[in-house]
Write a protein that holds these residues in place. Sequence first.
Motif, PDB file in Angstrom:
ATOM      1  N   THR A 116       0.845  -1.113   0.044  1.00 22.10           N
ATOM      2  CA  THR A 116      -0.084  -0.031   0.098  1.00 22.10           C
ATOM      3  C   THR A 116       0.992   1.405   0.019  1.00 22.10           C
ATOM      4  OG1 THR A 116      -0.094   0.089   2.354  1.00 22.10           O
ATOM      5  CG2 THR A 116      -1.704  -1.282   1.428  1.00 22.10           C
ATOM      6  N   LEU A 117       0.402   2.458  -0.203  1.00 23.44           N
ATOM      7  CA  LEU A 117       1.151   3.622  -0.294  1.00 23.44           C
ATOM      8  C   LEU A 117       1.406   3.948   1.172  1.00 23.44           C
ATOM      9  CD1 LEU A 117       1.966   6.117  -1.861  1.00 23.44           C
ATOM     10  CD2 LEU A 117      -0.418   7.201  -1.128  1.00 23.44           C
ATOM     11  N   GLU A 118       0.803   3.715   2.042  1.00 29.99           N
ATOM     12  CA  GLU A 118       1.143   3.739   3.658  1.00 29.99           C
ATOM     13  C   GLU A 118       2.528   3.089   3.991  1.00 29.99           C
ATOM     14  OE1 GLU A 118      -1.974   3.226   2.368  1.00 29.99           O
ATOM     15  OE2 GLU A 118      -2.757   5.223   3.032  1.00 29.99           O
ATOM     16  N   GLU A 119       2.420   1.739   3.574  1.00 27.11           N
ATOM     17  CA  GLU A 119       3.656   0.915   3.641  1.00 27.11           C
ATOM     18  C   GLU A 119       4.745   1.525   2.897  1.00 27.11           C
ATOM     19  OE1 GLU A 119       1.201  -3.481   4.247  1.00 27.11           O
ATOM     20  OE2 GLU A 119       1.693  -2.906   2.372  1.00 27.11           O
ATOM     21  N   LEU A 120       4.554   1.736   1.786  1.00 27.94           N
ATOM     22  CA  LEU A 120       5.708   2.340   0.897  1.00 27.94           C
ATOM     23  C   LEU A 120       6.356   3.661   1.595  1.00 27.94           C
ATOM     24  CD1 LEU A 120       7.399   2.660  -1.442  1.00 27.94           C
ATOM     25  CD2 LEU A 120       5.570   3.800  -2.573  1.00 27.94           C
TER      26      LEU A 120
END
Length: 290
Positions: A116-120
């Motif tokens: 996800t973008l948050e994980e990135l």
Amino acid sequence: LVKNWWSLPLRSWILYAFTASYIDCAQRHTPIAGFASFQTFSIAQKARNHDRVAQTVVKQRPSVWPVQHRSQRVMCALKDGRPSQTQSRKVIFWDVMSTLVYDPFFIEVPAFLGMTLEELYKTKDSAIWEKFEKGLCTEQDLLDGFFLDRRKFDGQGMVNMIASKYEWLPGMKELLIELKQKGYEMHIISNYPIWFNQIESKLSLSTILPWSFVSAETGLRKPDKEAYLMAQRKLNLDAGQCILVDDSKSNVESAKSCGWFGICFNGSCGTLKEELYKILENSGDSATEI
């Protein structure tokens, strides 16, 4: 003997030489030798008959300002109400990613990496990306240090994928062409690495406006104020002549603090066009959020 000396032809020649000398000295703001206490003279000549001419030099009050050269009079006229070309010139500075061109970082890059973008955001190394944008490291340096834990991944595949996703945002190309046809000066001011060459290869932005200030070449990133001041100096502009269009609020706020006009773009080309023309026509505020 006196009458022969003060003959009409000789008197006329002396009068002409004296007048020409005065005009030349007045334009240079230097007094005429022998008349240093006078700043202006009027010379009246009246013919009484064919062999008698009276010549009068009338001394006047010294003027409170010196005689002006023609170029100085033109400059004074411009300052007295008519805007000069410099005063009326407005220059538009455009951000690129998420303003003119679609940025695949937020959707396609996380999907390519399987996160996800948050994980990135949590796992990528922001410092190496900023160095890459400033031209302080190579593309391979970026890919080697992309993640904080230095994990291995298909870096070149990600680069190729990103390049394939560059597209004009709706209506932006047409707006730029319209502004160019109306004669408005425009420049790119972008935080982006050497990948801007891939954007140029695909979309040919330079046919409409130049890549004048890209962080990969200038070493300066917005919102650093020096990024704006450097561009202003390079183009010999006053702050009030500069307009920034950018999707980042922090970039716009920084430009405003330098005295620039600013529009924070959030995707509406129609609203952007309306607000931009307000500023170009001198009726907009120093900063506008769209």
